[in-house]
Design an enzyme around this catalytic site. Structure first.
Site, short mmCIF file in Angstrom:
data_model
loop_
_atom_site.label_atom_id
_atom_site.label_comp_id
_atom_site.label_asym_id
_atom_site.label_seq_id
_atom_site.Cartn_x
_atom_site.Cartn_y
_atom_site.Cartn_z
N CYS A 2 0.84 -1.20 0.00
CA CYS A 2 0.00 0.00 0.00
C CYS A 2 0.88 1.26 0.00
CB CYS A 2 -0.93 0.09 1.20
SG CYS A 2 -2.01 -1.32 1.38
N ARG A 27 3.49 0.00 -5.02
CA ARG A 27 3.32 -0.57 -3.68
C ARG A 27 2.00 -1.33 -3.54
NH1 ARG A 27 6.82 1.58 -0.05
NH2 ARG A 27 5.47 0.83 1.61
N TRP A 74 -2.89 -2.66 -1.61
CA TRP A 74 -2.59 -4.05 -1.90
C TRP A 74 -3.32 -4.83 -0.82
CZ3 TRP A 74 -0.15 -8.25 0.45
CH2 TRP A 74 0.22 -9.30 -0.40
N ASN A 100 -1.22 1.74 5.88
CA ASN A 100 -0.37 0.74 5.23
C ASN A 100 0.11 -0.20 6.32
OD1 ASN A 100 1.57 -0.73 3.86
ND2 ASN A 100 3.08 0.90 3.96
N GLY A 101 -0.20 -1.50 6.20
CA GLY A 101 0.21 -2.47 7.21
C GLY A 101 -0.97 -3.32 7.63
N GLU A 481 17.54 -16.67 -9.80
CA GLU A 481 17.05 -15.33 -10.07
C GLU A 481 16.41 -15.26 -11.46
OE1 GLU A 481 16.36 -12.90 -8.42
OE2 GLU A 481 16.35 -11.15 -9.72
N LYS A 485 12.53 -14.09 -11.99
CA LYS A 485 12.16 -12.96 -12.86
C LYS A 485 11.09 -13.40 -13.85
CE LYS A 485 13.31 -10.10 -11.22
NZ LYS A 485 14.08 -10.09 -10.05
N GLU A 488 7.66 -14.09 -12.13
CA GLU A 488 6.92 -12.97 -11.57
C GLU A 488 6.39 -12.01 -12.62
OE1 GLU A 488 10.70 -10.36 -9.88
OE2 GLU A 488 8.80 -10.17 -8.87
N HIS A 504 17.70 -36.38 -9.89
CA HIS A 504 17.05 -37.00 -8.72
C HIS A 504 15.54 -36.78 -8.72
CE1 HIS A 504 20.91 -38.11 -7.10
NE2 HIS A 504 21.34 -36.88 -7.37
N LYS A 604 5.74 -3.99 -4.56
CA LYS A 604 7.18 -3.74 -4.51
C LYS A 604 7.72 -3.96 -3.10
CE LYS A 604 11.12 -2.31 -6.18
NZ LYS A 604 11.82 -3.26 -7.05
O1 M6R Z 1 12.79 -5.08 -0.49
P1 M6R Z 1 13.33 -6.46 -0.38
O2 M6R Z 1 14.64 -6.65 -1.03
O3 M6R Z 1 13.35 -6.97 1.03
O4 M6R Z 1 12.26 -7.37 -1.16
C1 M6R Z 1 12.30 -8.76 -1.10
C2 M6R Z 1 11.40 -9.37 -2.15
O5 M6R Z 1 10.06 -9.04 -1.91
C3 M6R Z 1 11.77 -8.91 -3.57
O6 M6R Z 1 13.10 -9.19 -3.87
C4 M6R Z 1 10.87 -9.61 -4.62
O7 M6R Z 1 11.15 -10.97 -4.66
C5 M6R Z 1 11.05 -8.93 -5.97
N1 M6R Z 1 9.78 -8.62 -6.56
C6 M6R Z 1 11.76 -9.77 -6.95
O8 M6R Z 1 11.88 -9.17 -8.20
#
Ligand code: M6R
Length: 609
Positions: A2, A27, A74, A100-101, A481, A485, A488, A504, A604
């Site tokens: 949020c 956010r 969110w 937010n929270g 990674e 990517k 997501e 395995h 984010k």
């Molecule tokens: O702000 P942070 O680095 O703690 O965030 C951790 C994850 O939420 C963040 O890396 C998330 O996996 C990204 N969307 C990946 O691209």
């Protein structure tokens, strides 16, 4: 999770709130709303959907006022509907709250409020705050918020307006980000600085358990008992242009291309003229550095992949044992920590609640915590015993790109710093690796030239549903990674796996039509990874090999496609190898017309557990 914005001053508040919220959509973006106090009292407009939907609603039903609060959501408690969108009001509509929270004890508070006759119009945890403030109508708004903050448990950043104090916003923070922007005859608040950067560069980071009272001409901050607390204002160095797209079609693409600059900025001032590593901001006693006998690294998502690399770097260069944990799991395995343990918490936002909980747990066991964050004054930065910053600038795309590569660089440098301070490596070896790290902005710049090749390659994969990313040792975090990517932003199944582990079990999934990307830049294990890739080819997989320039011939017989990245010694090549996989995810997603900057279901900054 949020985004919140607030404005008080001479302008029409919507002129500040709407662009501010648009800048915070990363956010959360499942609903949005604003509340303004004008000559007609308190007006609330909110809609399910994105900011564009709110803007249309405001066009058809204009509202006015020069004091207001706004929110982009969110969803946590309650579906993403208009009714659950913020702001939330009390029974008679004189209080409006954005949040937010999560109010963790909301259910009990709601029961108490229902029992005393309050009527709720949403399913959210947030609405209890509006009614709790309503119950305190005899108190000033600031006193009421202070009392409510004592009652509400969990992570809160809130902003509240009330019609009987039409010249002010009262805000409070515990656990979720809140920054004040101080202007001339006007003031701003937001979850993140870009929301007000166009108007002022003077920012105040609000600490936990603080209440802010903001009028056009004043900002006062107190603790929850009403005692004034010092205000530390600082000037933001980056400008709004840095937070905007700068000619690229998406923030993600812009941020991929910013990596050489981000790495240069991150390295600036960290290496002295003689090649020694210096972290001027790292307030960590050399005695502690020498005393450590074990290192833990905790993080989530992409930052966890940086932690995976950190394990290899720190163990290889310092010979200290390193354990890595997904932050949300750390507390539950009862890790063995003491005052000789060093815990590194990695979070680009510095606000990821799981990572914060993990480091706080570690501190309670006596460990020393170093935070690695991209956001100055983030909760991680403030809670950790010492902090190191990456200097990527703001990252708006939900997918982490430049913050990841700068994390990799900083963790490599920190591993070498530990080795330097503990005398674990001879100065010549440290010097050679440091010199190679200083070359990374140039090698990453060359890796960016691979975009056309990758775009061309991905055109074949518009219907492909299954991808595997394989690697060993330092190439394994790169594979992980690459898979994250793609998952997501392109919404396809992508597994990151250790290359040697496929036989395995998961090898049974390999057949014609599955794309298998093998990362083989680490010379220690390249031959073994190649054998594993032969096994994938034999089962019908389409094989893509990521190798260092010069190694193309070695993989020509197995690979359908070869991606050759600039070589760098030891673990450093990981930084170059990540770049083409960022492009790969990007082009698979854009070929499917997906919104790479705001992938579905994600936010984010993840400030819920
Ligand atoms: O702000 P942070 O680095 O703690 O965030 C951790 C994850 O939420 C963040 O890396 C998330 O996996 C990204 N969307 C990946 O691209």
């Amino acid at each position: 999770m949020c985004g919140i914005v607030g404005y008080v001053g001479p302008r029409p508040a919507l002129d500040v709130l709407v662009p501010g919220l648009e800048g915070l959509e990363y956010r959360g973006y499942d609903s949005a709303g604003v509340a303004l106090i004008g000559s007609d009292g308190l007006a609330v407009t909110k809609t399910a959907g994105r900011m564009a939907d709110l803007v249309s609603a405001l066009e058809s039903q204009p509202v006015q006022g020069s004091i207001g609060i706004g929110h982009t959501r969110w969803a946590t408690h309650g579906a993403p509907t208009t009714g659950n969108a913020h702001p939330h009001r009390d029974c008679d509509g004189s209080v409006a709250v954005i949040h937010n929270g999560i109010v963790e004890n909301w259910a009990a508070l709601r029961q108490q409020l229902l029992a005393t006759g309050h009527e709720f119009s949403s399913e959210t945890d947030t609405e209890v705050i509006a009614h709790l403030i309503e119950e305190r109508a005899g108190l000033s708004l600031a006193d009421a918020v202070r009392e409510v903050m004592k009652l509400a448990e969990g992570a809160l950043a809130i902003a509240v307006v009330r019609t009987d104090e039409p010249d002010r916003i009262v805000a409070a923070r515990r656990g979720s980000p809140l920054v004040i922007g101080r202007g001339q005859g006007e003031n701003f608040l937001a979850s993140d600085i870009p929301a007000f950067l166009k108007h002022t560069k003077n920012a105040i980071a609000v600490d936990d358990d603080r209440v802010v009272e903001m009028t056009a001409d004043s900002v006062a901050i107190t603790d929850l008992d009403g005692n004034p607390t010092p205000i530390a204002e600082r000037e933001i160095e980056w400008d709004l242009e840095a937070a905007e797209k700068g000619g690229y079609s998406t923030f993600m693409l812009k941020e991929i291309y910013e990596q050489p600059t981000a790495i240069t900025d991150t390295l600036r001032g960290r290496i002295d003229g003689t090649g020694r590593i210096e972290f001027s901001e790292l307030d960590l006693d050399t005695k502690i550095v020498r005393m450590i006998d074990k290192v833990f690294v905790v993080a989530c998502g992409t930052s966890y992949h940086a932690a995976m690399m950190a394990k290899y770097a720190i163990e290889r260069w310092t010979r200290l044992p390193v354990e890595i944990d997904i932050a949300s799991e750390f507390r539950y395995r009862d890790p063995v920590l003491d005052d000789r343990s060093l815990v590194i918490g990695i979070s680009q936002s510095g606000e990821t609640i799981d990572t914060l909980a993990a480091i706080r747990y570690a501190q309670a066991q006596g460990a020393t915590v170093v935070g690695l964050s991209n956001v100055v004054d983030s909760a991680l930065a403030r809670d950790a015993d010492a902090v190191i910053y990456t200097r990527s600038g703001p990252e708006i795309g939900v997918a982490a790109t430049k913050t990841f590569t700068t994390q990799l660089v900083m963790l490599q440098l920190f591993g070498l710093y530990l080795a330097q301070q503990r005398g674990a490596l001879d100065p010549g070896t440290v010097g050679n690796l440091v010199a190679a790290i200083q070359e990374l902005p140039q090698t990453v710049e060359r890796a960016l030239k691979l975009e056309d090749q990758i775009r061309e390659m991905t055109t074949e994969w518009s219907e492909t549903r299954d991808f595997f990313f394989l690697g060993r040792a330092g190439d394994f975090p790169v594979a992980m990674e690459g898979a994250l990517k793609l998952k997501e932003i392109a919404y396809v199944r992508a597994e990151g796996y250790p290359a040697g582990e496929m036989k395995h079990g998961p090898i049974s999934l390999i057949e014609k039509g599955v794309v298998v990307i093998g990362v083989a830049t680490d010379s220690h294990v390249r031959a073994k990874t190649l054998s594993n890739m032969e096994e994938m080819k034999a089962r019908g997989g389409t094989i893509v090999m990521v190798v260092e320039e010069g190694d193309e011939d070695d993989v020509a017989s197995v690979a359908d496609h070869i991606i050759a990245v600039p070589d760098s010694p030891d673990l450093l090549c990981i930084v170059n190898a990540v770049v083409p996989l960022q492009f790969l995810a990007y082009h698979v997603a854009t070929a499917r017309s997906l919104d790479v900057d705001k992938p579905r279901n994600l936010a984010k900054t993840v400030t819920v557990e």
